[in-house]
Design a protein around this motif. Structure first.
Motif, PDB file in Angstrom:
ATOM      1  N   ALA A 194      89.189  68.830 -43.599  1.00  0.00           N
ATOM      2  CA  ALA A 194      89.870  69.130 -44.856  1.00  0.00           C
ATOM      3  C   ALA A 194      89.308  70.407 -45.454  1.00  0.00           C
ATOM      4  O   ALA A 194      88.079  70.577 -45.528  1.00  0.00           O
ATOM      5  CB  ALA A 194      89.709  67.973 -45.834  1.00  0.00           C
ATOM      6  N   PRO A 195      90.159  71.334 -45.905  1.00  0.00           N
ATOM      7  CA  PRO A 195      89.658  72.579 -46.478  1.00  0.00           C
ATOM      8  C   PRO A 195      89.002  72.399 -47.838  1.00  0.00           C
ATOM      9  O   PRO A 195      88.143  73.188 -48.221  1.00  0.00           O
ATOM     10  CB  PRO A 195      90.916  73.452 -46.579  1.00  0.00           C
ATOM     11  CG  PRO A 195      92.043  72.476 -46.645  1.00  0.00           C
ATOM     12  CD  PRO A 195      91.622  71.296 -45.830  1.00  0.00           C
ATOM     13  N   SER A 196      89.396  71.363 -48.578  1.00  0.00           N
ATOM     14  CA  SER A 196      88.814  71.078 -49.888  1.00  0.00           C
ATOM     15  C   SER A 196      89.146  69.639 -50.250  1.00  0.00           C
ATOM     16  O   SER A 196      89.793  68.926 -49.477  1.00  0.00           O
ATOM     17  CB  SER A 196      89.344  72.055 -50.955  1.00  0.00           C
ATOM     18  OG  SER A 196      90.749  71.942 -51.068  1.00  0.00           O
ATOM     19  N   ALA A 197      88.686  69.211 -51.406  1.00  0.00           N
ATOM     20  CA  ALA A 197      88.963  67.844 -51.860  1.00  0.00           C
ATOM     21  C   ALA A 197      90.450  67.707 -52.169  1.00  0.00           C
ATOM     22  O   ALA A 197      90.958  68.372 -53.070  1.00  0.00           O
ATOM     23  CB  ALA A 197      88.118  67.516 -53.079  1.00  0.00           C
ATOM     24  N   MET A 198      91.137  66.844 -51.443  1.00  0.00           N
ATOM     25  CA  MET A 198      92.581  66.688 -51.583  1.00  0.00           C
ATOM     26  C   MET A 198      92.976  65.247 -51.279  1.00  0.00           C
ATOM     27  O   MET A 198      92.136  64.407 -50.912  1.00  0.00           O
ATOM     28  CB  MET A 198      93.333  67.633 -50.635  1.00  0.00           C
ATOM     29  CG  MET A 198      93.160  69.113 -50.920  1.00  0.00           C
ATOM     30  SD  MET A 198      94.151  70.126 -49.799  1.00  0.00           S
ATOM     31  CE  MET A 198      93.777  71.769 -50.399  1.00  0.00           C
ATOM     32  N   GLU A 199      94.268  64.990 -51.412  1.00  0.00           N
ATOM     33  CA  GLU A 199      94.853  63.699 -51.041  1.00  0.00           C
ATOM     34  C   GLU A 199      95.739  63.901 -49.813  1.00  0.00           C
ATOM     35  O   GLU A 199      96.453  64.889 -49.701  1.00  0.00           O
ATOM     36  CB  GLU A 199      95.681  63.120 -52.186  1.00  0.00           C
ATOM     37  CG  GLU A 199      96.303  61.762 -51.848  1.00  0.00           C
ATOM     38  CD  GLU A 199      97.108  61.195 -52.985  1.00  0.00           C
ATOM     39  OE1 GLU A 199      97.751  60.133 -52.791  1.00  0.00           O
ATOM     40  OE2 GLU A 199      97.116  61.804 -54.077  1.00  0.00           O
ATOM     41  N   VAL A 200      95.678  62.935 -48.890  1.00  0.00           N
ATOM     42  CA  VAL A 200      96.524  62.990 -47.701  1.00  0.00           C
ATOM     43  C   VAL A 200      97.930  62.545 -48.110  1.00  0.00           C
ATOM     44  O   VAL A 200      98.146  61.412 -48.515  1.00  0.00           O
ATOM     45  CB  VAL A 200      95.976  62.093 -46.589  1.00  0.00           C
ATOM     46  CG1 VAL A 200      96.874  62.169 -45.355  1.00  0.00           C
ATOM     47  CG2 VAL A 200      94.551  62.493 -46.220  1.00  0.00           C
ATOM     48  N   LEU A 201      98.887  63.450 -47.994  1.00  0.00           N
ATOM     49  CA  LEU A 201     100.260  63.166 -48.407  1.00  0.00           C
ATOM     50  C   LEU A 201     101.102  62.638 -47.255  1.00  0.00           C
ATOM     51  O   LEU A 201     101.968  61.780 -47.451  1.00  0.00           O
ATOM     52  CB  LEU A 201     100.911  64.428 -48.970  1.00  0.00           C
ATOM     53  CG  LEU A 201     100.186  65.095 -50.148  1.00  0.00           C
ATOM     54  CD1 LEU A 201     100.893  66.377 -50.551  1.00  0.00           C
ATOM     55  CD2 LEU A 201     100.080  64.142 -51.326  1.00  0.00           C
ATOM     56  N   GLN A 202     100.852  63.136 -46.068  1.00  0.00           N
ATOM     57  CA  GLN A 202     101.659  62.737 -44.910  1.00  0.00           C
ATOM     58  C   GLN A 202     100.858  62.968 -43.645  1.00  0.00           C
ATOM     59  O   GLN A 202     100.146  63.958 -43.515  1.00  0.00           O
ATOM     60  CB  GLN A 202     102.966  63.544 -44.871  1.00  0.00           C
ATOM     61  CG  GLN A 202     103.926  63.120 -43.776  1.00  0.00           C
ATOM     62  CD  GLN A 202     105.172  63.985 -43.765  1.00  0.00           C
ATOM     63  OE1 GLN A 202     105.106  65.208 -43.742  1.00  0.00           O
ATOM     64  NE2 GLN A 202     106.341  63.353 -43.807  1.00  0.00           N
ATOM     65  N   VAL A 203     100.968  62.030 -42.700  1.00  0.00           N
ATOM     66  CA  VAL A 203     100.349  62.149 -41.380  1.00  0.00           C
ATOM     67  C   VAL A 203     101.474  62.132 -40.354  1.00  0.00           C
ATOM     68  O   VAL A 203     102.203  61.146 -40.246  1.00  0.00           O
ATOM     69  CB  VAL A 203      99.349  61.019 -41.109  1.00  0.00           C
ATOM     70  CG1 VAL A 203      98.776  61.144 -39.693  1.00  0.00           C
ATOM     71  CG2 VAL A 203      98.219  61.051 -42.140  1.00  0.00           C
ATOM     72  N   ASP A 204     101.630  63.241 -39.636  1.00  0.00           N
ATOM     73  CA  ASP A 204     102.745  63.373 -38.705  1.00  0.00           C
ATOM     74  C   ASP A 204     102.262  63.450 -37.268  1.00  0.00           C
ATOM     75  O   ASP A 204     102.847  64.155 -36.446  1.00  0.00           O
ATOM     76  CB  ASP A 204     103.574  64.619 -39.060  1.00  0.00           C
ATOM     77  CG  ASP A 204     104.952  64.593 -38.401  1.00  0.00           C
ATOM     78  OD1 ASP A 204     105.403  63.492 -38.038  1.00  0.00           O
ATOM     79  OD2 ASP A 204     105.559  65.657 -38.232  1.00  0.00           O
ATOM     80  N   THR A 205     101.199  62.756 -36.955  1.00  0.00           N
ATOM     81  CA  THR A 205     100.713  62.714 -35.583  1.00  0.00           C
ATOM     82  C   THR A 205     100.000  61.393 -35.351  1.00  0.00           C
ATOM     83  O   THR A 205      99.559  60.738 -36.295  1.00  0.00           O
ATOM     84  CB  THR A 205      99.761  63.889 -35.290  1.00  0.00           C
ATOM     85  OG1 THR A 205      99.442  63.909 -33.891  1.00  0.00           O
ATOM     86  CG2 THR A 205      98.467  63.766 -36.083  1.00  0.00           C
ATOM     87  N   ARG A 206      99.893  61.019 -34.104  1.00  0.00           N
ATOM     88  CA  ARG A 206      99.235  59.777 -33.717  1.00  0.00           C
ATOM     89  C   ARG A 206      98.331  60.052 -32.516  1.00  0.00           C
ATOM     90  O   ARG A 206      98.516  61.035 -31.803  1.00  0.00           O
ATOM     91  CB  ARG A 206     100.262  58.692 -33.337  1.00  0.00           C
ATOM     92  CG  ARG A 206     101.298  58.394 -34.431  1.00  0.00           C
ATOM     93  CD  ARG A 206     100.688  57.716 -35.637  1.00  0.00           C
ATOM     94  NE  ARG A 206     101.690  57.390 -36.634  1.00  0.00           N
ATOM     95  CZ  ARG A 206     102.100  58.209 -37.594  1.00  0.00           C
ATOM     96  NH1 ARG A 206     101.569  59.431 -37.682  1.00  0.00           N
ATOM     97  NH2 ARG A 206     103.012  57.840 -38.470  1.00  0.00           N
TER      98      ARG A 206
END
Length: 320
Positions: A194-206
């Motif tokens: 993660a580049p900075s403190a953030m929230e994961v909005l979407q995961v498009d890989t498995r």
């Protein structure tokens, strides 16, 4: 028995049936003129702005950092995914890992070369000590007739050669250490962080999927700073001169005009862009350009989500 005449009996009956059917169809096809409440509450000017007036804009909510598309530095098969949508991540936290077996092997190989180079330094240091000791013995001989001048020169050159070999070994060791560092950097590139403190909005890989580095398919995750959320309002270009830029705006969710929150002005985008946030209204113009105003929603009690459509009311300029 005489058969009934088709033109005198049957045809008039068919015509009467057709007329009755048409009357019934027209009666049932009449539009419903009864009054009813709309399914969604339309946007309306807030009470606080009804005296001075307001400019209506449409927009969407977005992270205060805007949406950050996460991709990988190296192509390969995804072996691990460490996060899920909704997770809060810190700066540098691992998000996913790409198959790194070849990179790990390269680190081991470079480390082995570095170990060999260090052994070469030890051997060169030993050779230098031997050459120095032998040269010292020849220098300490009192009788110059016991040792020829050529042997003294040879031992002195041997010391110089040993020093040169030690320098070469040390340079090779530095090169090997640099190769180890490079291999470890390449290994670290297989872990996306993660580049900075953030929230994961979407995961498009498995795990098991191939991740590339080019094209739209290279976006593996979407992150954003959601504390606070921002609203990007589109103001039609023909309304720009009427708005009081810098004043707070009142924001309501699309179709829920009763729920209104005050948003703080953040900035105005300096570039006028084509209109993209559409309301699907029959009277809406889509061939206009818009000024985008950014407002910050309150962090507590806002109950908005990233990408949600909103209606915004920006105060109009006070007429002098």
């Amino acid at each position: 028995m005489k058969r009934p005449s088709f033109s005198r009996v049957i045809l008039p009956i068919i015509a009467v049936i057709g007329i009755i059917g048409s009357i019934i169809y027209l009666f049932n096809a009449q539009p419903d003129t009864s009054l009813s409440n709309p399914k969604e509450t339309p946007a309306r000017t807030p009470q606080s702005q009804r005296q001075t007036g307001s400019i209506v804009g449409t927009g969407v909510t977005e992270p205060s950092s805007e949406v950050v598309d996460i991709a990988t530095n190296v192509p390969g098969v995804v072996t691990k995914v460490f996060v899920a949508p909704g997770d809060q991540v810190s700066a540098g936290q691992a998000l996913l890992e790409i198959d790194s077996r070849s990179a790990r092997a390269a680190v081991s190989e470079a480390a082995a070369r570095a170990a060999t180079a260090r052994q070469s330094i030890a051997a060169a240091q030993t050779g230098l000590r031997v050459a120095q000791n032998q040269y010292a013995l020849y220098q300490n001989v009192d009788d110059s007739r016991a040792v020829s001048q050529q042997e003294v020169i040879t031992r002195r050159d041997a010391v110089a050669n040993a020093r040169a070999q030690l320098s070469v070994a040390q340079a090779q060791a530095q090169q090997a250490d640099a190769q180890v560092t490079q291999a470890r950097v390449e290994l670290a590139r297989h872990v996306v962080r993660a580049p900075s403190a953030m929230e994961v909005l979407q995961v498009d890989t498995r795990a098991g999927e191939y991740a590339g580095t080019q094209g739209s398919a290279s976006v593996l995750m979407k992150l954003g700073a959601t504390k606070p959320l921002h609203v990007r309002l589109d103001i039609d270009e023909n309304q720009i001169e009427k708005i009081a830029i810098g004043q707070p705006a009142v924001i309501s969710a699309r179709g829920d005009a009763k729920r209104q929150v005050k948003a703080v002005f953040v900035r105005a985008e300096p570039l006028i862009v084509p209109k993209r946030s559409l309301t699907n209204s029959a009277t809406e113009r889509v061939d206009v350009r818009v000024l985008q105003l950014i407002f910050a929603l309150p962090e507590d009690g806002a109950q908005f989500f990233v990408g949600q459509q909103v209606d915004g009311f920006v105060p109009a300029k006070v007429k002098q």
